[in-house]
Design a protein around this motif. Structure first.
Motif, PDB file in Angstrom:
ATOM      1  N   GLY A  66      -6.921   5.090   6.624  1.00 28.88           N
ATOM      2  CA  GLY A  66      -7.545   3.953   7.257  1.00 28.88           C
ATOM      3  C   GLY A  66      -8.865   3.577   6.617  1.00 28.88           C
ATOM      4  O   GLY A  66      -9.505   2.622   7.021  1.00 28.88           O
ATOM      5  N   TRP A  67      -9.269   4.298   5.596  1.00 29.29           N
ATOM      6  CA  TRP A  67     -10.561   4.078   4.969  1.00 29.29           C
ATOM      7  C   TRP A  67     -10.481   3.104   3.800  1.00 29.29           C
ATOM      8  O   TRP A  67     -11.456   2.871   3.122  1.00 29.29           O
ATOM      9  CB  TRP A  67     -11.140   5.414   4.496  1.00 29.29           C
ATOM     10  N   LEU A  68      -9.312   2.538   3.564  1.00 31.10           N
ATOM     11  CA  LEU A  68      -9.156   1.572   2.478  1.00 31.10           C
ATOM     12  C   LEU A  68      -9.697   0.211   2.877  1.00 31.10           C
ATOM     13  O   LEU A  68      -9.615  -0.187   4.031  1.00 31.10           O
ATOM     14  CB  LEU A  68      -7.681   1.395   2.130  1.00 31.10           C
ATOM     15  N   LEU A 109       0.833  -1.204   0.000  1.00 26.03           N
ATOM     16  CA  LEU A 109       0.000   0.000   0.000  1.00 26.03           C
ATOM     17  C   LEU A 109       0.869   1.255   0.000  1.00 26.03           C
ATOM     18  O   LEU A 109       0.598   2.210  -0.729  1.00 26.03           O
ATOM     19  CB  LEU A 109      -0.943   0.002   1.202  1.00 26.03           C
ATOM     20  N   LYS A 110       1.927   1.241   0.795  1.00 25.52           N
ATOM     21  CA  LYS A 110       2.836   2.389   0.847  1.00 25.52           C
ATOM     22  C   LYS A 110       3.546   2.560  -0.494  1.00 25.52           C
ATOM     23  O   LYS A 110       3.657   3.672  -1.011  1.00 25.52           O
ATOM     24  CB  LYS A 110       3.841   2.214   1.975  1.00 25.52           C
ATOM     25  N   GLU A 111       4.040   1.467  -1.062  1.00 22.16           N
ATOM     26  CA  GLU A 111       4.749   1.526  -2.344  1.00 22.16           C
ATOM     27  C   GLU A 111       3.860   2.086  -3.456  1.00 22.16           C
ATOM     28  O   GLU A 111       4.327   2.806  -4.336  1.00 22.16           O
ATOM     29  CB  GLU A 111       5.243   0.128  -2.720  1.00 22.16           C
ATOM     30  N   LEU A 112       2.576   1.762  -3.411  1.00 20.11           N
ATOM     31  CA  LEU A 112       1.638   2.219  -4.434  1.00 20.11           C
ATOM     32  C   LEU A 112       0.961   3.539  -4.078  1.00 20.11           C
ATOM     33  O   LEU A 112       0.032   3.974  -4.762  1.00 20.11           O
ATOM     34  CB  LEU A 112       0.582   1.135  -4.684  1.00 20.11           C
ATOM     35  N   ASP A 113       1.419   4.177  -3.001  1.00 18.18           N
ATOM     36  CA  ASP A 113       0.909   5.489  -2.556  1.00 18.18           C
ATOM     37  C   ASP A 113      -0.556   5.478  -2.137  1.00 18.18           C
ATOM     38  O   ASP A 113      -1.278   6.443  -2.352  1.00 18.18           O
ATOM     39  CB  ASP A 113       1.130   6.562  -3.625  1.00 18.18           C
ATOM     40  N   TYR A 114      -1.006   4.377  -1.542  1.00 20.00           N
ATOM     41  CA  TYR A 114      -2.332   4.337  -0.936  1.00 20.00           C
ATOM     42  C   TYR A 114      -2.171   4.699   0.531  1.00 20.00           C
ATOM     43  O   TYR A 114      -1.342   4.105   1.224  1.00 20.00           O
ATOM     44  CB  TYR A 114      -2.955   2.939  -1.036  1.00 20.00           C
ATOM     45  N   GLY A 118      -9.081 -12.878  -2.717  1.00 27.01           N
ATOM     46  CA  GLY A 118     -10.512 -12.986  -2.467  1.00 27.01           C
ATOM     47  C   GLY A 118     -10.932 -12.916  -1.014  1.00 27.01           C
ATOM     48  O   GLY A 118     -12.122 -12.881  -0.725  1.00 27.01           O
ATOM     49  N   ASP A 119      -9.969 -12.886  -0.083  1.00 25.86           N
ATOM     50  CA  ASP A 119     -10.290 -12.812   1.345  1.00 25.86           C
ATOM     51  C   ASP A 119     -10.020 -11.412   1.871  1.00 25.86           C
ATOM     52  O   ASP A 119      -8.920 -10.876   1.703  1.00 25.86           O
ATOM     53  CB  ASP A 119      -9.448 -13.811   2.144  1.00 25.86           C
ATOM     54  N   VAL A 120     -11.014 -10.818   2.539  1.00 27.51           N
ATOM     55  CA  VAL A 120     -10.861  -9.484   3.114  1.00 27.51           C
ATOM     56  C   VAL A 120      -9.761  -9.506   4.177  1.00 27.51           C
ATOM     57  O   VAL A 120      -9.677 -10.437   4.977  1.00 27.51           O
ATOM     58  CB  VAL A 120     -12.187  -9.000   3.728  1.00 27.51           C
ATOM     59  N   VAL A 121      -8.924  -8.463   4.153  1.00 26.21           N
ATOM     60  CA  VAL A 121      -7.833  -8.345   5.124  1.00 26.21           C
ATOM     61  C   VAL A 121      -8.089  -7.095   5.971  1.00 26.21           C
ATOM     62  O   VAL A 121      -8.048  -5.976   5.452  1.00 26.21           O
ATOM     63  CB  VAL A 121      -6.466  -8.218   4.420  1.00 26.21           C
ATOM     64  N   PRO A 122      -8.352  -7.266   7.270  1.00 25.39           N
ATOM     65  CA  PRO A 122      -8.542  -6.116   8.148  1.00 25.39           C
ATOM     66  C   PRO A 122      -7.282  -5.249   8.212  1.00 25.39           C
ATOM     67  O   PRO A 122      -6.158  -5.755   8.105  1.00 25.39           O
ATOM     68  CB  PRO A 122      -8.832  -6.736   9.516  1.00 25.39           C
ATOM     69  N   ALA A 123      -7.464  -3.953   8.391  1.00 23.12           N
ATOM     70  CA  ALA A 123      -6.340  -3.015   8.438  1.00 23.12           C
ATOM     71  C   ALA A 123      -5.302  -3.420   9.475  1.00 23.12           C
ATOM     72  O   ALA A 123      -4.097  -3.286   9.241  1.00 23.12           O
ATOM     73  CB  ALA A 123      -6.853  -1.603   8.717  1.00 23.12           C
ATOM     74  N   ARG A 136      -3.278 -12.101  -5.832  1.00 27.88           N
ATOM     75  CA  ARG A 136      -4.236 -11.135  -6.365  1.00 27.88           C
ATOM     76  C   ARG A 136      -4.691 -10.236  -5.220  1.00 27.88           C
ATOM     77  O   ARG A 136      -5.272 -10.721  -4.257  1.00 27.88           O
ATOM     78  CB  ARG A 136      -5.428 -11.842  -6.992  1.00 27.88           C
ATOM     79  N   ILE A 137      -4.413  -8.946  -5.349  1.00 33.16           N
ATOM     80  CA  ILE A 137      -4.761  -7.975  -4.318  1.00 33.16           C
ATOM     81  C   ILE A 137      -5.811  -7.023  -4.879  1.00 33.16           C
ATOM     82  O   ILE A 137      -5.679  -6.539  -6.003  1.00 33.16           O
ATOM     83  CB  ILE A 137      -3.526  -7.146  -3.887  1.00 33.16           C
ATOM     84  N   GLU A 138      -6.832  -6.778  -4.099  1.00 36.47           N
ATOM     85  CA  GLU A 138      -7.836  -5.769  -4.440  1.00 36.47           C
ATOM     86  C   GLU A 138      -7.741  -4.674  -3.399  1.00 36.47           C
ATOM     87  O   GLU A 138      -7.701  -4.932  -2.202  1.00 36.47           O
ATOM     88  CB  GLU A 138      -9.251  -6.352  -4.444  1.00 36.47           C
ATOM     89  N   ILE A 139      -7.685  -3.422  -3.880  1.00 36.77           N
ATOM     90  CA  ILE A 139      -7.627  -2.261  -2.997  1.00 36.77           C
ATOM     91  C   ILE A 139      -8.800  -1.377  -3.382  1.00 36.77           C
ATOM     92  O   ILE A 139      -8.896  -0.923  -4.526  1.00 36.77           O
ATOM     93  CB  ILE A 139      -6.310  -1.485  -3.158  1.00 36.77           C
ATOM     94  N   LEU A 140      -9.683  -1.148  -2.434  1.00 40.64           N
ATOM     95  CA  LEU A 140     -10.890  -0.362  -2.685  1.00 40.64           C
ATOM     96  C   LEU A 140     -10.882   0.867  -1.802  1.00 40.64           C
ATOM     97  O   LEU A 140     -10.538   0.795  -0.626  1.00 40.64           O
ATOM     98  CB  LEU A 140     -12.138  -1.196  -2.393  1.00 40.64           C
ATOM     99  N   SER A 141     -11.289   1.983  -2.388  1.00 45.63           N
ATOM    100  CA  SER A 141     -11.423   3.208  -1.610  1.00 45.63           C
ATOM    101  C   SER A 141     -12.748   3.856  -1.955  1.00 45.63           C
ATOM    102  O   SER A 141     -13.228   3.740  -3.081  1.00 45.63           O
ATOM    103  CB  SER A 141     -10.266   4.167  -1.889  1.00 45.63           C
ATOM    104  N   PRO A 142     -13.356   4.549  -0.979  1.00 49.18           N
ATOM    105  CA  PRO A 142     -14.644   5.186  -1.237  1.00 49.18           C
ATOM    106  C   PRO A 142     -14.484   6.320  -2.243  1.00 49.18           C
ATOM    107  O   PRO A 142     -13.438   6.955  -2.326  1.00 49.18           O
ATOM    108  CB  PRO A 142     -15.071   5.723   0.130  1.00 49.18           C
TER     109      PRO A 142
END
Length: 65
Positions: free
Chosen positions: A29-31, A21-26, A37-42, A55-61
């Protein structure tokens, strides 16, 4: 290492989800994140290792209507 992030193949240096997340500039705490396919808590991102081909999915509002 090669990962699939939001459907796109990327070559990254990160070895944990938090480092990715840091490397990709995300930031923030709202991510929402998922690994293979498994949700990963912050709270678990710093400890969760990523591996070649994951396979990583990163979602933001989004604002707007």
């Amino acid at each position: 290492m090669k990962l699939i992030v939001n459907g796109e193949a990327l070559e990254v240096e990160a070895t944990t989800l938090a480092a990715l997340l840091k490397e990709l500039d995300y930031e923030g705490g709202w991510l929402a994140t998922a690994l293979n396919g498994d949700v990963v808590p912050a709270a678990e991102r710093a400890e969760l290792r990523v591996n070649e081909g994951d396979r990583i999915e990163i979602l933001s509002p989004m604002q707007g209507g």
